[in-house]
Design a protein around this motif. Structure first.
Motif, PDB file in Angstrom:
ATOM      1  N   THR A 222       0.854  -1.184   0.000  1.00  0.00           N
ATOM      2  CA  THR A 222       0.000   0.000   0.000  1.00  0.00           C
ATOM      3  C   THR A 222       0.891   1.235   0.000  1.00  0.00           C
ATOM      4  OG1 THR A 222      -1.681  -1.186   1.289  1.00  0.00           O
ATOM      5  CG2 THR A 222      -1.883   1.207   1.164  1.00  0.00           C
ATOM      6  N   LYS A 223       0.736   2.095  -1.005  1.00  0.00           N
ATOM      7  CA  LYS A 223       1.555   3.307  -1.116  1.00  0.00           C
ATOM      8  C   LYS A 223       0.681   4.541  -0.925  1.00  0.00           C
ATOM      9  CE  LYS A 223       4.780   1.301  -4.476  1.00  0.00           C
ATOM     10  NZ  LYS A 223       5.381   1.464  -5.828  1.00  0.00           N
ATOM     11  N   ASP A 224       1.092   5.385   0.010  1.00  0.00           N
ATOM     12  CA  ASP A 224       0.445   6.684   0.207  1.00  0.00           C
ATOM     13  C   ASP A 224       1.244   7.707  -0.590  1.00  0.00           C
ATOM     14  OD1 ASP A 224      -0.588   9.088   0.983  1.00  0.00           O
ATOM     15  OD2 ASP A 224      -0.382   8.754   3.136  1.00  0.00           O
ATOM     16  N   LEU A 225       0.729   8.064  -1.757  1.00  0.00           N
ATOM     17  CA  LEU A 225       1.426   8.969  -2.665  1.00  0.00           C
ATOM     18  C   LEU A 225       0.864  10.388  -2.607  1.00  0.00           C
ATOM     19  CD1 LEU A 225       1.628   6.525  -5.727  1.00  0.00           C
ATOM     20  CD2 LEU A 225       3.319   6.867  -3.898  1.00  0.00           C
ATOM     21  N   GLY A 226       0.056  10.657  -1.575  1.00  0.00           N
ATOM     22  CA  GLY A 226      -0.520  11.986  -1.420  1.00  0.00           C
ATOM     23  C   GLY A 226      -1.722  12.223  -2.315  1.00  0.00           C
ATOM     24  N   LEU A 227      -2.237  11.163  -2.909  1.00  0.00           N
ATOM     25  CA  LEU A 227      -3.406  11.270  -3.774  1.00  0.00           C
ATOM     26  C   LEU A 227      -4.661  10.985  -2.954  1.00  0.00           C
ATOM     27  CD1 LEU A 227      -1.947   9.279  -6.809  1.00  0.00           C
ATOM     28  CD2 LEU A 227      -1.953  11.759  -6.484  1.00  0.00           C
ATOM     29  N   LYS A 228      -5.806  11.094  -3.608  1.00  0.00           N
ATOM     30  CA  LYS A 228      -7.084  10.876  -2.917  1.00  0.00           C
ATOM     31  C   LYS A 228      -7.161   9.459  -2.358  1.00  0.00           C
ATOM     32  CE  LYS A 228     -11.835  12.401  -3.512  1.00  0.00           C
ATOM     33  NZ  LYS A 228     -12.839  12.915  -4.482  1.00  0.00           N
ATOM     34  N   GLU A 229      -6.757   8.492  -3.177  1.00  0.00           N
ATOM     35  CA  GLU A 229      -6.781   7.086  -2.767  1.00  0.00           C
ATOM     36  C   GLU A 229      -5.358   6.522  -2.819  1.00  0.00           C
ATOM     37  OE1 GLU A 229      -9.315   5.202  -1.714  1.00  0.00           O
ATOM     38  OE2 GLU A 229     -10.713   6.879  -1.834  1.00  0.00           O
ATOM     39  N   PRO A 230      -4.990   5.684  -1.851  1.00  0.00           N
ATOM     40  CA  PRO A 230      -3.659   5.061  -1.897  1.00  0.00           C
ATOM     41  C   PRO A 230      -3.566   4.030  -3.013  1.00  0.00           C
ATOM     42  CG  PRO A 230      -4.934   4.155  -0.078  1.00  0.00           C
ATOM     43  CD  PRO A 230      -5.748   5.279  -0.655  1.00  0.00           C
ATOM     44  N   TYR A 231      -2.360   3.789  -3.482  1.00  0.00           N
ATOM     45  CA  TYR A 231      -2.125   2.722  -4.464  1.00  0.00           C
ATOM     46  C   TYR A 231      -2.037   1.398  -3.712  1.00  0.00           C
ATOM     47  CZ  TYR A 231       0.625  -0.556  -7.232  1.00  0.00           C
ATOM     48  OH  TYR A 231       1.073  -1.693  -7.870  1.00  0.00           O
ATOM     49  N   ARG A 232      -2.710   0.384  -4.231  1.00  0.00           N
ATOM     50  CA  ARG A 232      -2.649  -0.942  -3.605  1.00  0.00           C
ATOM     51  C   ARG A 232      -2.296  -1.991  -4.649  1.00  0.00           C
ATOM     52  NH1 ARG A 232      -7.116   1.387  -0.831  1.00  0.00           N
ATOM     53  NH2 ARG A 232      -6.761   1.494   1.429  1.00  0.00           N
ATOM     54  N   GLY A 233      -1.329  -2.811  -4.313  1.00  0.00           N
ATOM     55  CA  GLY A 233      -0.942  -3.920  -5.185  1.00  0.00           C
ATOM     56  C   GLY A 233      -0.821  -5.189  -4.365  1.00  0.00           C
ATOM     57  N   SER A 234      -1.257  -6.310  -4.918  1.00  0.00           N
ATOM     58  CA  SER A 234      -1.198  -7.582  -4.202  1.00  0.00           C
ATOM     59  C   SER A 234      -0.801  -8.699  -5.154  1.00  0.00           C
ATOM     60  CB  SER A 234      -2.558  -7.933  -3.584  1.00  0.00           C
ATOM     61  OG  SER A 234      -2.944  -6.986  -2.617  1.00  0.00           O
ATOM     62  N   VAL A 235       0.009  -9.620  -4.657  1.00  0.00           N
ATOM     63  CA  VAL A 235       0.356 -10.813  -5.428  1.00  0.00           C
ATOM     64  C   VAL A 235       0.348 -12.009  -4.480  1.00  0.00           C
ATOM     65  CG1 VAL A 235       1.749  -9.617  -7.165  1.00  0.00           C
ATOM     66  CG2 VAL A 235       2.834 -10.473  -5.073  1.00  0.00           C
ATOM     67  N   PRO A 236       0.109 -13.202  -5.014  1.00  0.00           N
ATOM     68  CA  PRO A 236       0.189 -14.390  -4.171  1.00  0.00           C
ATOM     69  C   PRO A 236       1.635 -14.642  -3.738  1.00  0.00           C
ATOM     70  CG  PRO A 236      -0.937 -14.849  -6.257  1.00  0.00           C
ATOM     71  CD  PRO A 236      -0.299 -13.519  -6.389  1.00  0.00           C
ATOM     72  N   ILE A 237       1.800 -15.207  -2.567  1.00  0.00           N
ATOM     73  CA  ILE A 237       3.119 -15.678  -2.134  1.00  0.00           C
ATOM     74  C   ILE A 237       3.488 -16.875  -2.998  1.00  0.00           C
ATOM     75  CG2 ILE A 237       4.346 -16.841  -0.255  1.00  0.00           C
ATOM     76  CD1 ILE A 237       2.709 -15.117   1.693  1.00  0.00           C
ATOM     77  N   ILE A 238       4.684 -16.854  -3.582  1.00  0.00           N
ATOM     78  CA  ILE A 238       5.066 -17.966  -4.458  1.00  0.00           C
ATOM     79  C   ILE A 238       6.117 -18.888  -3.838  1.00  0.00           C
ATOM     80  CG2 ILE A 238       4.448 -16.777  -6.597  1.00  0.00           C
ATOM     81  CD1 ILE A 238       7.502 -16.287  -6.984  1.00  0.00           C
TER      82      ILE A 238
END
Length: 305
Positions: free
Chosen positions: A134-150
């Motif tokens: 989860t990245k707080d880039l100062g925008l309205k909504e944070p960026y969220r990225g998810s991947v499975p554990i491999i």
């Protein structure tokens, strides 16, 4: 040998943690390298982690430190590892200033060594679950990225995250070497990212160098500098800049008081009536904040207003 390693551990823990970033192959590769020995030892001390938990938490915090260095200004990010292993969730926060903090849900996890004689991080983390960024880039909504554990070894999981979620082919190396007394001898890592424009031969050369590279902890324990570590993979690397890395938690007594106020009047009254005191412990730094009856009553008055 044990005494020599112990001396190295003490020496490494008193060195300032440092991160460098650079480019290679005319800007078509970017790279980060970091030493996080003091940071990981601080986390181990604060959370009383056992060796396998120390390695898992340390690898996560090391990756977070390098990802934080990819941000700018007041931007920050949170890494969450949610696997099906006994360690439970691992969380690390980092920002563009080199400030890192983290914790693990079950710090007292230590497993027998794996088939390679190394700390069984995958066994502790689990091989099923998710890596969330989860990245707080100062925008309205944070960026969220998810991947499975491999794999659960974490370096491979971050490599997969960069390739899948950020579409940037990357090689990630992470390592934590723990002494027999559970202290951290050395910790660190690197990220090498391939940008558009590389030829197949150039990519093959990088892959060959990565394949021949000794473990990060081996190189750092030998005293290798971060720049030389990157040169092992990228002979023409040009270091752009660097920064200190250190532990920092944002908690404070004032913040904890605001949290207590947010409980509301009825919960505060119940807390005062039943216990007459309170202790709030920060998950990230394990700092304990004590409040007696008089202090709680003062907070209750604020909750009423």
């Amino acid at each position: 040998m044990k005494q020599l390693r112990r001396l190295k551990s003490l020496e490494n823990n008193h060195k300032q943690d440092r991160l460098i970033r650079g480019t290679a192959m005319e800007g078509r590769v970017r790279a980060f390298a970091v030493q996080t020995t003091a940071l990981v030892e601080e986390l181990r001390r604060r959370h009383d982690t056992f060796p396998t938990a120390t390695a898992a938490m340390g690898r996560t915090a090391t990756a977070a430190a390098m990802m934080g260095a990819m941000l700018k200004g007041e931007e920050k990010l949170t890494v969450q590892i949610k696997g099906n292993g006994p360690i439970g969730q691992i969380v690390a926060d980092a920002n563009a200033k080199g400030e890192v903090r983290g914790y693990v849900h079950n710090p007292h996890v230590h497993l027998p060594s794996n088939s390679k004689g190394k700390l069984d991080v995958a066994g502790a983390v689990g091989t099923e679950g998710f890596l969330h960024i989860t990245k707080d880039l100062g925008l309205k909504e944070p960026y969220r990225g998810s991947v499975p554990i491999i794999s659960g070894e974490l370096a491979e999981d971050f490599t997969y995250y960069f390739a899948t979620s950020e579409q940037t082919p990357s090689a990630v190396g992470l390592g934590v070497l723990v002494d027999q007394d559970s202290s951290v001898i050395v910790a660190g890592g690197f990220i090498v990212q391939l940008l558009p424009g590389l030829s197949d031969d150039e990519i093959s050369a990088i892959e060959t160098s990565l394949g021949e590279l000794s473990p990060v902890t081996t190189l750092l324990e030998q005293g290798m500098e971060l720049e030389e570590l990157l040169r092992q993979v990228l002979p023409d690397v040009r270091i752009m800049d660097g920064m200190d890395i250190h532990f920092r938690c944002e908690c404070s007594r004032e913040r904890v008081e605001k949290t207590l106020i947010s409980l509301g009047q009825s919960e505060m009254e119940q807390l005062i009536e039943e216990d007459g005191k309170a202790e709030v412990v920060c998950q990230f730094c394990n700092e304990a904040y004590q409040f007696d009856r008089e202090q709680l009553e003062s907070i209750l008055e604020q909750a009423k207003s």
